[in-house]
Design an enzyme around this catalytic site. Sequence first.
Site, mmCIF file in Angstrom:
data_model
loop_
_atom_site.group_PDB
_atom_site.id
_atom_site.type_symbol
_atom_site.label_atom_id
_atom_site.label_comp_id
_atom_site.label_asym_id
_atom_site.label_seq_id
_atom_site.Cartn_x
_atom_site.Cartn_y
_atom_site.Cartn_z
ATOM 1 N N LYS A 41 28.293 114.832 -45.719
ATOM 2 C CA LYS A 41 26.890 115.276 -45.678
ATOM 3 C C LYS A 41 25.963 114.125 -46.078
ATOM 4 O O LYS A 41 26.415 113.120 -46.647
ATOM 5 C CB LYS A 41 26.725 116.470 -46.608
ATOM 6 C CG LYS A 41 27.147 116.177 -48.038
ATOM 7 C CD LYS A 41 27.466 117.438 -48.811
ATOM 8 C CE LYS A 41 27.794 117.071 -50.245
ATOM 9 N NZ LYS A 41 28.209 118.231 -51.038
ATOM 10 N N TYR A 248 4.384 93.308 -60.533
ATOM 11 C CA TYR A 248 3.515 94.329 -61.122
ATOM 12 C C TYR A 248 3.662 94.374 -62.633
ATOM 13 O O TYR A 248 4.767 94.237 -63.176
ATOM 14 C CB TYR A 248 3.865 95.703 -60.556
ATOM 15 C CG TYR A 248 3.357 95.928 -59.149
ATOM 16 C CD1 TYR A 248 2.007 95.773 -58.836
ATOM 17 C CD2 TYR A 248 4.233 96.298 -58.134
ATOM 18 C CE1 TYR A 248 1.548 95.986 -57.544
ATOM 19 C CE2 TYR A 248 3.781 96.516 -56.839
ATOM 20 C CZ TYR A 248 2.431 96.365 -56.550
ATOM 21 O OH TYR A 248 1.981 96.577 -55.286
HETATM 22 C C1 LIG Z 1 29.345 117.832 -51.621
HETATM 23 C C2 LIG Z 1 30.465 118.788 -51.737
HETATM 24 C C3 LIG Z 1 31.757 118.319 -51.928
HETATM 25 C C4 LIG Z 1 32.072 116.874 -52.239
HETATM 26 O O1 LIG Z 1 31.803 116.675 -53.611
HETATM 27 P P1 LIG Z 1 32.036 115.251 -54.341
HETATM 28 O O2 LIG Z 1 31.688 115.512 -55.754
HETATM 29 O O3 LIG Z 1 31.078 114.319 -53.687
HETATM 30 O O4 LIG Z 1 33.445 114.875 -54.108
HETATM 31 C C5 LIG Z 1 32.786 119.243 -51.897
HETATM 32 N N1 LIG Z 1 32.531 120.560 -51.713
HETATM 33 C C6 LIG Z 1 31.289 121.042 -51.552
HETATM 34 C C7 LIG Z 1 31.094 122.507 -51.365
HETATM 35 C C8 LIG Z 1 30.217 120.187 -51.572
HETATM 36 O O5 LIG Z 1 28.982 120.661 -51.444
#
Ligand SMILES: *Cc1c(COP(=O)(O)O)cnc(C)c1O
Length: 348
Positions: A41, A248
């Site tokens: 994602k 800055y």
């Molecule tokens: C994002 C997500 C993962 C992966 O989690 P990590 O901590 O990045 O390994 C796994 N399961 C779900 C439901 C998620 O939303």
Amino acid sequence: MSPPPPPPPQARLLLDSAALIANWQDFARAVGGAACGAAIKADGYGLGARETLVRLAAVGCRHFYVAHWQEVPPLLPLPDGIILSVLHGVTADELSAALALPARPVLVTAAQVALWRQTGRPCEAMVDSGMNRLGLAPAETADVLAGMEVAVLHSHLACADNPAHPLNEAQRACFAEVSARVPAGAYALANSAGIALGPAFHLDLVRPGIGLFGGGLMPDGRVSRTVGRMQARIIQLRDVPAGGSVGYAAAFVASRPSRIATVALGYADGYARGLSGVAWASAAGVRCSAAGRVSMDLAAFDVTDAPALAEGDWLDIPFDPETAASLSGRTSYELLVALGQRFERVWA
Ligand SMILES: *Cc1c(COP(=O)(O)O)cnc(C)c1O
């Protein structure tokens, strides 16, 4: 007339396929007989979802996870045999798009299950075993899913990065109890940190994310291999006398006659403002401290000790996610997903 060539980038991410694959293989090995998927994602945690999917599919990863349906089209066409799942499930206004795309929802509410039931298609579903975020309530899950073809039943851990937290075992036990009453093709619980909690948490399938991309700890306790290396171009070199200030708020004051390199990299690119004054760049092995504040599009480094540098040269900007996280007071997740669109992403 042909369109003008695209202007060259001033910042780039050098992405290491071998490190990505080795991270995934470490997880796959740690879970033995369970299947190892990949959460990709947010554009593959900022590094590139499509590129990640193709590389991991080639070494045997079959299950991929995104959060939104909008993330599906850029991943097409899927390699043969790949199962892509959408973690937020599906709502009425997403249904027609969902039916036309080669992915399936992880249904998270009873209303989503009712909606998807009408399609007659298989689904995945999420049980909320104690996080109180997304998912079906344990008590309702068996009734809500009765008669559905559930390919994978999921749950998600709230505290997996703290092995001592009692909620881990409570969630595992809750999910086991629900699973015993809900037939499914496979059961999945663990994210990256959950895999390190041991075989009781592996079940049939795991969903690592951050550990594939250079953040967090691997199952053996080592830090994940860094996948993305950052480079930025020196736009200008300037000689600043002792007592002169940079950037800055004049936050950096030269304690000696100094040469300052200003590079094309700022917080708009995801180079966090919290790295101001504490990060460094590297030029042929010479460590060059950050000079003053990171601004929107620019950052400055003291390159006095790297006199061979010229305007137009590339500087290496260390951005190993866990080091950058502790320097900036942010998390490796936030830093990775904030990496901007001005980087050229170059996979090797
Ligand atoms: C994002 C997500 C993962 C992966 O989690 P990590 O901590 O990045 O390994 C796994 N399961 C779900 C439901 C998620 O939303």
